[in-house]
Design a protein around this motif. Structure first.
Motif, PDB file in Angstrom:
ATOM      1  N   LYS A 135       0.817  -1.221   0.000  1.00  4.05           N
ATOM      2  CA  LYS A 135       0.000   0.000   0.000  1.00  4.05           C
ATOM      3  C   LYS A 135       0.848   1.267   0.000  1.00  4.05           C
ATOM      4  O   LYS A 135       0.390   2.325  -0.428  1.00  4.05           O
ATOM      5  N   HIS A 136       2.104   1.173   0.429  1.00  5.59           N
ATOM      6  CA  HIS A 136       2.981   2.353   0.419  1.00  5.59           C
ATOM      7  C   HIS A 136       3.438   2.654  -1.011  1.00  5.59           C
ATOM      8  O   HIS A 136       3.481   3.821  -1.429  1.00  5.59           O
ATOM      9  N   LEU A 137       3.769   1.603  -1.765  1.00  5.89           N
ATOM     10  CA  LEU A 137       4.085   1.786  -3.180  1.00  5.89           C
ATOM     11  C   LEU A 137       2.853   2.265  -3.940  1.00  5.89           C
ATOM     12  O   LEU A 137       2.937   3.165  -4.787  1.00  5.89           O
ATOM     13  N   ALA A 138       1.692   1.659  -3.628  1.00  8.30           N
ATOM     14  CA  ALA A 138       0.462   2.036  -4.322  1.00  8.30           C
ATOM     15  C   ALA A 138       0.112   3.496  -4.069  1.00  8.30           C
ATOM     16  O   ALA A 138      -0.300   4.224  -4.989  1.00  8.30           O
ATOM     17  N   ALA A 139       0.273   3.953  -2.817  1.00  4.39           N
ATOM     18  CA  ALA A 139       0.002   5.361  -2.506  1.00  4.39           C
ATOM     19  C   ALA A 139       0.930   6.269  -3.303  1.00  4.39           C
ATOM     20  O   ALA A 139       0.524   7.330  -3.793  1.00  4.39           O
ATOM     21  N   THR A 140       2.174   5.841  -3.465  1.00  5.20           N
ATOM     22  CA  THR A 140       3.135   6.637  -4.234  1.00  5.20           C
ATOM     23  C   THR A 140       2.724   6.696  -5.702  1.00  5.20           C
ATOM     24  O   THR A 140       2.842   7.747  -6.351  1.00  5.20           O
ATOM     25  N   PHE A 141       2.225   5.596  -6.259  1.00  8.50           N
ATOM     26  CA  PHE A 141       1.756   5.598  -7.644  1.00  8.50           C
ATOM     27  C   PHE A 141       0.632   6.625  -7.827  1.00  8.50           C
ATOM     28  O   PHE A 141       0.607   7.367  -8.819  1.00  8.50           O
ATOM     29  N   TYR A 142      -0.303   6.653  -6.906  1.00  6.51           N
ATOM     30  CA  TYR A 142      -1.423   7.595  -7.025  1.00  6.51           C
ATOM     31  C   TYR A 142      -0.932   9.045  -6.917  1.00  6.51           C
ATOM     32  O   TYR A 142      -1.381   9.911  -7.680  1.00  6.51           O
ATOM     33  N   LEU A 143      -0.046   9.318  -5.959  1.00  6.14           N
ATOM     34  CA  LEU A 143       0.480  10.682  -5.835  1.00  6.14           C
ATOM     35  C   LEU A 143       1.321  11.048  -7.053  1.00  6.14           C
ATOM     36  O   LEU A 143       1.351  12.212  -7.472  1.00  6.14           O
ATOM     37  N   LEU A 144       1.996  10.054  -7.637  1.00 12.62           N
ATOM     38  CA  LEU A 144       2.778  10.299  -8.846  1.00 12.62           C
ATOM     39  C   LEU A 144       1.858  10.688  -9.998  1.00 12.62           C
ATOM     40  O   LEU A 144       2.160  11.613 -10.763  1.00 12.62           O
ATOM     41  N   ALA A 145       0.714   9.998 -10.122  1.00 15.42           N
ATOM     42  CA  ALA A 145      -0.249  10.348 -11.168  1.00 15.42           C
ATOM     43  C   ALA A 145      -0.745  11.777 -10.984  1.00 15.42           C
ATOM     44  O   ALA A 145      -0.894  12.527 -11.957  1.00 15.42           O
ATOM     45  N   GLU A 146      -1.000  12.179  -9.748  1.00  9.47           N
ATOM     46  CA  GLU A 146      -1.447  13.561  -9.518  1.00  9.47           C
ATOM     47  C   GLU A 146      -0.320  14.560  -9.755  1.00  9.47           C
ATOM     48  O   GLU A 146      -0.578  15.697 -10.152  1.00  9.47           O
ATOM     49  N   ALA A 147       0.919  14.143  -9.531  1.00  8.03           N
ATOM     50  CA  ALA A 147       2.050  15.017  -9.869  1.00  8.03           C
ATOM     51  C   ALA A 147       2.110  15.243 -11.373  1.00  8.03           C
ATOM     52  O   ALA A 147       2.434  16.335 -11.842  1.00  8.03           O
ATOM     53  N   PHE A 148       1.762  14.212 -12.155  1.00 10.17           N
ATOM     54  CA  PHE A 148       1.702  14.372 -13.611  1.00 10.17           C
ATOM     55  C   PHE A 148       0.560  15.300 -14.001  1.00 10.17           C
ATOM     56  O   PHE A 148       0.656  16.032 -14.990  1.00 10.17           O
ATOM     57  N   ASP A 149      -0.546  15.267 -13.244  1.00 12.26           N
ATOM     58  CA  ASP A 149      -1.643  16.211 -13.485  1.00 12.26           C
ATOM     59  C   ASP A 149      -1.167  17.643 -13.283  1.00 12.26           C
ATOM     60  O   ASP A 149      -1.470  18.529 -14.080  1.00 12.26           O
ATOM     61  N   ALA A 150      -0.447  17.874 -12.183  1.00 10.48           N
ATOM     62  CA  ALA A 150      -0.016  19.229 -11.845  1.00 10.48           C
ATOM     63  C   ALA A 150       1.037  19.740 -12.822  1.00 10.48           C
ATOM     64  O   ALA A 150       1.052  20.924 -13.169  1.00 10.48           O
ATOM     65  N   ASP A 151       1.932  18.866 -13.270  1.00  9.90           N
ATOM     66  CA  ASP A 151       2.988  19.268 -14.191  1.00  9.90           C
ATOM     67  C   ASP A 151       3.270  18.106 -15.132  1.00  9.90           C
ATOM     68  O   ASP A 151       3.969  17.160 -14.770  1.00  9.90           O
ATOM     69  N   PRO A 152       2.701  18.129 -16.337  1.00  7.77           N
ATOM     70  CA  PRO A 152       2.879  16.994 -17.252  1.00  7.77           C
ATOM     71  C   PRO A 152       4.329  16.739 -17.624  1.00  7.77           C
ATOM     72  O   PRO A 152       4.675  15.614 -17.998  1.00  7.77           O
ATOM     73  N   PHE A 153       5.178  17.746 -17.504  1.00 11.09           N
ATOM     74  CA  PHE A 153       6.579  17.558 -17.866  1.00 11.09           C
ATOM     75  C   PHE A 153       7.315  16.673 -16.866  1.00 11.09           C
ATOM     76  O   PHE A 153       8.433  16.229 -17.139  1.00 11.09           O
ATOM     77  N   GLU A 154       6.708  16.418 -15.697  1.00 12.53           N
ATOM     78  CA  GLU A 154       7.332  15.505 -14.745  1.00 12.53           C
ATOM     79  C   GLU A 154       7.395  14.086 -15.311  1.00 12.53           C
ATOM     80  O   GLU A 154       8.300  13.316 -14.991  1.00 12.53           O
ATOM     81  N   LEU A 155       6.432  13.728 -16.151  1.00 15.29           N
ATOM     82  CA  LEU A 155       6.468  12.419 -16.805  1.00 15.29           C
ATOM     83  C   LEU A 155       7.683  12.318 -17.721  1.00 15.29           C
ATOM     84  O   LEU A 155       8.396  11.304 -17.727  1.00 15.29           O
ATOM     85  N   LEU A 156       7.930  13.372 -18.497  1.00 13.51           N
ATOM     86  CA  LEU A 156       9.099  13.383 -19.375  1.00 13.51           C
ATOM     87  C   LEU A 156      10.392  13.476 -18.569  1.00 13.51           C
ATOM     88  O   LEU A 156      11.419  12.907 -18.960  1.00 13.51           O
ATOM     89  N   HIS A 157      10.339  14.181 -17.438  1.00 15.06           N
ATOM     90  CA  HIS A 157      11.502  14.259 -16.550  1.00 15.06           C
ATOM     91  C   HIS A 157      11.874  12.877 -16.047  1.00 15.06           C
ATOM     92  O   HIS A 157      13.063  12.511 -15.977  1.00 15.06           O
ATOM     93  N   TRP A 158      10.878  12.085 -15.665  1.00 15.05           N
ATOM     94  CA  TRP A 158      11.115  10.717 -15.211  1.00 15.05           C
ATOM     95  C   TRP A 158      11.794   9.899 -16.300  1.00 15.05           C
ATOM     96  O   TRP A 158      12.615   9.022 -16.034  1.00 15.05           O
ATOM     97  N   ARG A 159      11.445  10.212 -17.552  1.00 10.14           N
ATOM     98  CA  ARG A 159      12.016   9.499 -18.689  1.00 10.14           C
ATOM     99  C   ARG A 159      13.349  10.086 -19.147  1.00 10.14           C
ATOM    100  O   ARG A 159      13.921   9.625 -20.133  1.00 10.14           O
ATOM    101  N   GLY A 160      13.820  11.144 -18.474  1.00 14.99           N
ATOM    102  CA  GLY A 160      15.177  11.596 -18.745  1.00 14.99           C
ATOM    103  C   GLY A 160      15.350  12.986 -19.289  1.00 14.99           C
ATOM    104  O   GLY A 160      16.475  13.410 -19.549  1.00 14.99           O
ATOM    105  N   ARG A 161      14.248  13.751 -19.484  1.00 12.79           N
ATOM    106  CA  ARG A 161      14.397  15.093 -20.042  1.00 12.79           C
ATOM    107  C   ARG A 161      13.538  16.065 -19.253  1.00 12.79           C
ATOM    108  O   ARG A 161      12.318  15.955 -19.249  1.00 12.79           O
ATOM    109  N   GLY A 162      14.179  17.003 -18.578  1.00 15.52           N
ATOM    110  CA  GLY A 162      13.472  18.004 -17.799  1.00 15.52           C
ATOM    111  C   GLY A 162      12.814  19.043 -18.687  1.00 15.52           C
ATOM    112  O   GLY A 162      13.135  19.192 -19.868  1.00 15.52           O
ATOM    113  N   ARG A 163      11.878  19.789 -18.084  1.00 20.38           N
ATOM    114  CA  ARG A 163      11.121  20.795 -18.832  1.00 20.38           C
ATOM    115  C   ARG A 163      12.020  21.825 -19.510  1.00 20.38           C
ATOM    116  O   ARG A 163      11.923  22.057 -20.720  1.00 20.38           O
ATOM    117  N   ALA A 164      12.879  22.481 -18.727  1.00 22.91           N
ATOM    118  CA  ALA A 164      13.697  23.564 -19.273  1.00 22.91           C
ATOM    119  C   ALA A 164      14.592  23.070 -20.398  1.00 22.91           C
ATOM    120  O   ALA A 164      14.717  23.713 -21.448  1.00 22.91           O
TER     121      ALA A 164
END
Length: 299
Positions: A160-189
């Motif tokens: 449930k700790h990993l699962a909670a992190t997945f849900y918060l991660l999804a909401e982090a992508f809502d707040a800033d979609p570039f965080e998904l690309l950052h995770w994949r290796g390229r930051g917004r700037a």
């Protein structure tokens, strides 16, 4: 330990209350508002993680995640459980190599549609197809691509700790979609700087200066943005009656193509338009399984 996770570890009781934890904005129903956060959770549920994911939803909404950090290839979090010491969580997903990012950036910069949407701070749904065509799926293609670790004693993955992190991660992508690309290796700037430079190179316009992020607002701006529109058309011209420069007043900031850019439509277009099906017939995980089937049929 021979006891099952559902037997032994359910006896630890309620989690300890956290003051100032990261609380999910969604208070009921599904989590994820944007297409990219919903797709992320759909992909996870397609790995048969649906029931295990829901174990962490209440943790995410109760604010049990103390910290969440996103870096290329790794998401780390601290989650407070029922024990005094919080648990350390790690979710790994391989970052794309620099050479692959350069190919993708060149593809994105070549189409005004992608450049305009990304520079405006949006991730178009067609972006997923660009990565798929480069044999680099934006989302994990299999559960084995994800490295999941938690310092808790629960054997279940995800706990449930990993699962909670997945849900918060999804909401982090809502707040800033570039965080998904950052995770994949390229930051917004870095990504936006590359797109600006490639667009300027393609159009012959002066290359803009590097971007910087405003510490107060988090907004990325160009250090020295070139003149555009009417300002560019009239730059360097001496004062003159408007009639003498009217033919140049509405020059476009970049040369326009002979015809509007067209985008190839993937076989899963209809799935993107429909909402997730009811749990009785498979829920969001069914959408991801159908998407993969449609793509296989399309090939």
């Amino acid at each position: 330990m021979s006891e099952s996770p559902s037997g032994r570890f359910a006896d630890y009781g309620r989690p300890r209350r956290v003051d100032g934890g990261l609380r999910a904005r969604s208070t009921r129903g599904a989590i994820g508002r944007s297409w990219w956060s919903r797709r992320f959770l759909e992909v996870l549920e397609s790995f048969a993680l649906g029931t295990r994911l829901t174990r962490g939803r209440s943790y995410a909404r109760a604010g049990q995640v103390v910290r969440l950090d996103i870096a290329p290839g790794a998401v780390t979090a601290v989650v407070q459980g029922s024990r005094p010491k919080p648990y350390d969580v790690h979710i790994g997903l391989p970052a794309f190599p620099a050479a692959l990012w350069e190919r993708i950036e060149a593809h994105l910069a070549a189409q005004a549609f992608f450049s305009a949407r990304l520079l405006a701070g949006d991730l178009p749904a067609e972006l997923e197809e660009v990565f798929a065509e480069a044999d680099a799926p934006l989302f994990p293609a299999g559960i084995d691509e994800l490295t999941q670790r938690c310092s808790c004693p629960d054997f279940a993955v995800p706990c449930k700790h990993l699962a909670a992190t997945f849900y918060l991660l999804a909401e982090a992508f809502d707040a800033d979609p570039f965080e998904l690309l950052h995770w994949r290796g390229r930051g917004r700037a870095e990504l936006l700087d590359r797109l600006r430079a490639l667009r300027a190179e393609a159009t012959g316009a002066p290359s803009p200066g590097p971007s910087h992020e405003d510490g107060a607002t988090g907004e990325v701006t160009a250090a020295a943005a070139p003149a555009v529109g009417a300002a560019r058309a009239l730059a360097g011209l001496p004062p003159a009656p408007i009639a003498d420069v009217a033919d140049r007043f509405w020059l476009p900031p970049v040369p326009l193509p002979d015809r509007p850019p067209s985008l190839a439509t993937g076989p899963d277009l209809l799935l993107r338009q429909l909402g997730p099906p009811a749990p009785a017939i498979g829920g969001p995980g069914l959408v991801e399984r159908l998407r993969r089937a449609y793509r296989a049929f399309g090939r």
